[in-house]
Design an enzyme around this catalytic site. Structure first.
Site, PDB file in Angstrom:
ATOM      1  N   SER A   1       0.846  -1.207   0.000  1.00  0.00           N
ATOM      2  CA  SER A   1       0.000   0.000   0.000  1.00  0.00           C
ATOM      3  C   SER A   1       0.871   1.243   0.000  1.00  0.00           C
ATOM      4  CB  SER A   1      -0.853  -0.023   1.269  1.00  0.00           C
ATOM      5  OG  SER A   1      -1.444   1.233   1.499  1.00  0.00           O
TER       6      SER A   1
ATOM      7  N   TYR B   1      -1.487  -0.968  10.918  1.00  0.00           N
ATOM      8  CA  TYR B   1      -1.768  -1.515   9.584  1.00  0.00           C
ATOM      9  C   TYR B   1      -0.575  -1.230   8.661  1.00  0.00           C
ATOM     10  CZ  TYR B   1      -3.543  -1.595   4.797  1.00  0.00           C
ATOM     11  OH  TYR B   1      -3.680  -1.819   3.445  1.00  0.00           O
TER      12      TYR B   1
ATOM     13  N   LYS C   1       2.387  -3.790   6.771  1.00  0.00           N
ATOM     14  CA  LYS C   1       2.772  -3.844   5.347  1.00  0.00           C
ATOM     15  C   LYS C   1       4.284  -3.674   5.202  1.00  0.00           C
ATOM     16  CE  LYS C   1      -1.293  -4.371   3.481  1.00  0.00           C
ATOM     17  NZ  LYS C   1      -1.652  -5.655   2.895  1.00  0.00           N
TER      18      LYS C   1
HETATM   19  P1  NAD Z   1     -10.918  -7.078   1.481  1.00  0.00           P
HETATM   20  O1  NAD Z   1     -11.105  -7.049   2.958  1.00  0.00           O
HETATM   21  O2  NAD Z   1     -12.101  -6.822   0.627  1.00  0.00           O
HETATM   22  O3  NAD Z   1     -10.269  -8.473   1.047  1.00  0.00           O
HETATM   23  C1  NAD Z   1      -9.424  -9.212   1.894  1.00  0.00           C
HETATM   24  C2  NAD Z   1      -9.944 -10.638   1.902  1.00  0.00           C
HETATM   25  O4  NAD Z   1      -9.092 -11.437   2.728  1.00  0.00           O
HETATM   26  C3  NAD Z   1     -11.357 -10.760   2.473  1.00  0.00           C
HETATM   27  O5  NAD Z   1     -12.160 -11.505   1.566  1.00  0.00           O
HETATM   28  C4  NAD Z   1     -11.157 -11.521   3.792  1.00  0.00           C
HETATM   29  O6  NAD Z   1     -12.266 -12.342   4.095  1.00  0.00           O
HETATM   30  C5  NAD Z   1      -9.899 -12.311   3.493  1.00  0.00           C
HETATM   31  N1  NAD Z   1      -9.108 -12.676   4.681  1.00  0.00           N
HETATM   32  C6  NAD Z   1      -8.695 -11.869   5.688  1.00  0.00           C
HETATM   33  N2  NAD Z   1      -7.965 -12.569   6.567  1.00  0.00           N
HETATM   34  C7  NAD Z   1      -7.896 -13.857   6.108  1.00  0.00           C
HETATM   35  C8  NAD Z   1      -7.287 -15.050   6.559  1.00  0.00           C
HETATM   36  N3  NAD Z   1      -6.602 -15.074   7.708  1.00  0.00           N
HETATM   37  N4  NAD Z   1      -7.435 -16.175   5.829  1.00  0.00           N
HETATM   38  C9  NAD Z   1      -8.142 -16.177   4.675  1.00  0.00           C
HETATM   39  N5  NAD Z   1      -8.749 -15.074   4.185  1.00  0.00           N
HETATM   40  C10 NAD Z   1      -8.634 -13.927   4.900  1.00  0.00           C
HETATM   41  O7  NAD Z   1      -9.734  -6.053   1.135  1.00  0.00           O
HETATM   42  P2  NAD Z   1      -9.250  -5.504  -0.262  1.00  0.00           P
HETATM   43  O8  NAD Z   1      -9.636  -4.072  -0.341  1.00  0.00           O
HETATM   44  O9  NAD Z   1      -9.638  -6.427  -1.346  1.00  0.00           O
HETATM   45  O10 NAD Z   1      -7.676  -5.536  -0.010  1.00  0.00           O
HETATM   46  C11 NAD Z   1      -6.894  -6.642  -0.407  1.00  0.00           C
HETATM   47  C12 NAD Z   1      -5.464  -6.397   0.034  1.00  0.00           C
HETATM   48  O11 NAD Z   1      -5.012  -5.159  -0.519  1.00  0.00           O
HETATM   49  C13 NAD Z   1      -5.271  -6.260   1.548  1.00  0.00           C
HETATM   50  O12 NAD Z   1      -4.067  -6.896   1.904  1.00  0.00           O
HETATM   51  C14 NAD Z   1      -5.178  -4.776   1.761  1.00  0.00           C
HETATM   52  O13 NAD Z   1      -4.401  -4.449   2.894  1.00  0.00           O
HETATM   53  C15 NAD Z   1      -4.485  -4.324   0.493  1.00  0.00           C
HETATM   54  N6  NAD Z   1      -4.750  -2.920   0.153  1.00  0.00           N
HETATM   55  C16 NAD Z   1      -6.047  -2.506   0.032  1.00  0.00           C
HETATM   56  C17 NAD Z   1      -6.309  -1.164  -0.243  1.00  0.00           C
HETATM   57  C18 NAD Z   1      -7.731  -0.669  -0.361  1.00  0.00           C
HETATM   58  O14 NAD Z   1      -7.947   0.522  -0.289  1.00  0.00           O
HETATM   59  N7  NAD Z   1      -8.730  -1.512  -0.577  1.00  0.00           N
HETATM   60  C19 NAD Z   1      -5.250  -0.259  -0.395  1.00  0.00           C
HETATM   61  C20 NAD Z   1      -3.947  -0.732  -0.296  1.00  0.00           C
HETATM   62  C21 NAD Z   1      -3.709  -2.071  -0.001  1.00  0.00           C
HETATM   63  C1  UD1 Z   2      -6.798   5.456   3.799  1.00  0.00           C
HETATM   64  C2  UD1 Z   2      -5.819   4.984   4.842  1.00  0.00           C
HETATM   65  C3  UD1 Z   2      -4.625   4.350   4.146  1.00  0.00           C
HETATM   66  C4  UD1 Z   2      -5.092   3.212   3.220  1.00  0.00           C
HETATM   67  C5  UD1 Z   2      -6.116   3.769   2.235  1.00  0.00           C
HETATM   68  C6  UD1 Z   2      -6.691   2.654   1.397  1.00  0.00           C
HETATM   69  C7  UD1 Z   2      -6.164   6.477   6.753  1.00  0.00           C
HETATM   70  C8  UD1 Z   2      -5.576   7.577   7.582  1.00  0.00           C
HETATM   71  N1  UD1 Z   2      -5.429   6.089   5.698  1.00  0.00           N
HETATM   72  O1  UD1 Z   2      -6.144   6.392   2.993  1.00  0.00           O
HETATM   73  O2  UD1 Z   2      -3.721   3.827   5.093  1.00  0.00           O
HETATM   74  O3  UD1 Z   2      -4.001   2.669   2.517  1.00  0.00           O
HETATM   75  O4  UD1 Z   2      -7.192   4.378   2.970  1.00  0.00           O
HETATM   76  O5  UD1 Z   2      -7.472   3.164   0.366  1.00  0.00           O
HETATM   77  O6  UD1 Z   2      -7.217   5.962   7.038  1.00  0.00           O
HETATM   78  N2  UD1 Z   2     -12.327  11.849   3.474  1.00  0.00           N
HETATM   79  C9  UD1 Z   2     -13.326  12.738   3.810  1.00  0.00           C
HETATM   80  N3  UD1 Z   2     -14.467  12.228   4.366  1.00  0.00           N
HETATM   81  C10 UD1 Z   2     -14.665  10.893   4.596  1.00  0.00           C
HETATM   82  C11 UD1 Z   2     -13.619   9.991   4.241  1.00  0.00           C
HETATM   83  C12 UD1 Z   2     -12.469  10.508   3.690  1.00  0.00           C
HETATM   84  O7  UD1 Z   2     -13.196  13.942   3.633  1.00  0.00           O
HETATM   85  O8  UD1 Z   2     -15.712  10.491   5.115  1.00  0.00           O
HETATM   86  C13 UD1 Z   2     -11.112  12.382   2.840  1.00  0.00           C
HETATM   87  C14 UD1 Z   2      -9.835  12.099   3.594  1.00  0.00           C
HETATM   88  O9  UD1 Z   2      -9.566  13.102   4.531  1.00  0.00           O
HETATM   89  C15 UD1 Z   2      -8.804  12.059   2.447  1.00  0.00           C
HETATM   90  C16 UD1 Z   2      -9.615  11.508   1.262  1.00  0.00           C
HETATM   91  O10 UD1 Z   2     -10.980  11.740   1.593  1.00  0.00           O
HETATM   92  O11 UD1 Z   2      -8.387  13.360   2.117  1.00  0.00           O
HETATM   93  C17 UD1 Z   2      -9.404  10.015   1.022  1.00  0.00           C
HETATM   94  O12 UD1 Z   2      -9.644   9.327   2.236  1.00  0.00           O
HETATM   95  P1  UD1 Z   2      -9.683   7.715   2.286  1.00  0.00           P
HETATM   96  O13 UD1 Z   2     -10.583   7.204   1.227  1.00  0.00           O
HETATM   97  O14 UD1 Z   2      -9.976   7.321   3.696  1.00  0.00           O
HETATM   98  O15 UD1 Z   2      -8.201   7.277   1.854  1.00  0.00           O
HETATM   99  P2  UD1 Z   2      -6.776   7.700   2.482  1.00  0.00           P
HETATM  100  O16 UD1 Z   2      -6.906   8.623   3.618  1.00  0.00           O
HETATM  101  O17 UD1 Z   2      -5.920   8.143   1.350  1.00  0.00           O
END
Ligand code: NAD
Ligand code: UD1
Length: 343
Positions: A130, A154, A158
């Protein structure tokens, strides 16, 4: 060629499963449904026209993982499984260290053990990292060589997993690892059948805006309008989940083509403010998004966007979808499934 997707029923994993099938791979979804719904498998079948194999269980169970790897003999593994809520990680750090770091250790141990039994299999792993590993970046756009830091458990998890992967590659040159640092994944499958399904009150901007548009929440709180950005609200690199899915296919193809291990940003290279997102979503949905200016959210940075040049150079990948498309696809999913997969 099979690819094992841990956490494959989740938001990003499910979209990647579709992209892998379209690219000719056979995904195997492994999930314990801690943060997803089994109905995702039905949706995958509807979209792709074929059933997708499911292994229901926990990545913390190393012996079971080994059994899964022996039975399927995947050519690669994409490790999505983990917990991802920043606020929850501050309140419950051990949950994050256990599931995220423990899950990665368990997977690497299982892959190592299976590799030791059959050295013709190259341990090939793509990891969901991330942009959170950049902490509060000194400038934008962010390149992969920026210093890493963490501001919450978190993000810490990572960072530790990235370091563990590097150590495993150093110890055994057979390993091929692609570390993908996602910026802000948003959007949904254009069919409206799959999308992000947060449980409880969404923490992230796009799902919150979508719930306001559909009438589930009264208004959006905009966390701060006094940042040093063009309109004073926070700026982020929103990337369509379809583009992200394509990035995973490109990463797997590069690793299978015997490329060295790599770490790349997956972002668009463009920043959009909170108010840009609000206006784009109003246009996509035809609904007003009432909002109020609220205090800054603790831990937020003013602006964060990627330099995605390395992903283009190494993987031939670049994001294609616009913010308008991200909002249109989110709206199609949200309006057709107002309560997500829970129905
Ligand atoms: P998500 O929660 O939708 O998907 C994660 C999946 O992993 C879920 O289906 C959950 O049931 C499964 N899971 C969790 N723990 C488990 C375990 N111990 N064994 C088996 N399954 C398990 O999340 P996502 O948004 O699809 O994110 C996927 C990955 O990407 C994560 O590692 C997350 O940290 C990373 N990531 C997500 C974002 C984001 O904004 N969505 C941003 C950066 C990184
Ligand atoms: C957040 C996480 C980051 C993670 C990412 C995944 C925090 C501090 N950071 O990032 O670790 O990797 O999600 O996508 O939680 N905002 C509003 N109102 C809301 C929600 C968000 O104004 O109700 C604003 C926030 O202040 C920010 C932007 O929208 O400026 C995006 O927010 P968000 O979607 O939560 O993502 P990140 O903060 O970038």
């Amino acid at each position: 060629m099979k690819i094992l997707l841990t956490g494959g029923a989740g938001y990003i994993g499910s979209h990647t499963a579709v992209a892998l099938i379209e690219a000719g791979f056979e995904p195997v979804v492994l999930d314990n449904f801690a943060n997803s719904h089994p109905l995702v498998l039905d949706r995958l079948a509807r979209i792709t026209g074929r059933p997708v194999s499911l292994e229901r269980g926990d990545v913390l169970d190393t012996a079971w993982l080994q059994d899964v790897l022996r039975r399927h003999r995947p050519v690669g593994v994409i490790h999505f499984a983990g917990d991802k809520a920043v606020g929850e990680s501050v309140a419950q750090p051990l949950k994050y260290f256990h599931n995220n770091i423990g899950g990665a250790v368990s997977l690497m141990r299982a892959m190592s053990a299976v590799h030791a039994e059959d050295t013709t299999l190259t341990p090939t792993l793509v990891f969901s990292s991330s942009a959170t590993v950049y902490g509060d970046p000194a400038s934008v756009p962010i390149t992969e060589s920026f210093p890493r830091s963490h501001t919450n458990p978190y993000g810490h998890s990572k960072l530790v997993i990235e370091d563990m992967l590097a150590a495993v590659c150093a110890a055994n040159p057979a390993w091929r690892v692609g570390t993908l640092r996602y910026f802000n994944p948003v959007g949904a499958h254009p069919s409206g059948l799959m999308g992000e399904d947060p449980s409880g009150i969404p923490n992230n901007l796009m799902p919150y805006v979508a719930q306001v548009a559909v009438g589930q929440r009264e208004h959006l709180n905009v966390y701060g309008n006094d940042y040093p950005t063009p309109d004073g609200t926070g700026v982020r690199d929103y990337i369509h989940v379809q583009d992200l899915a394509a990035g995973h296919v490109a990463a797997i193809q590069a690793l299978l083509g015997r490329s060295e291990s790599f770490t790349v940003n997956l972002g668009t290279g463009q920043g959009h403010s909170v108010l840009d997102v609000v206006h784009a979503f109003e246009k996509a949905s035809g609904r007003p998004i009432p909002y109020q200016i609220a205090p800054r959210r603790a831990g937020d940075v003013a602006q964060c966007w990627a330099d995605p040049a390395l992903a283009l150079r190494l993987l031939g990948w670049q994001a294609k979808h616009s913010l308008d498309e991200m909002c249109a696809d989110t709206w199609r999913w949200q309006s057709a499934n107002p309560t997500g997969y829970r129905g």
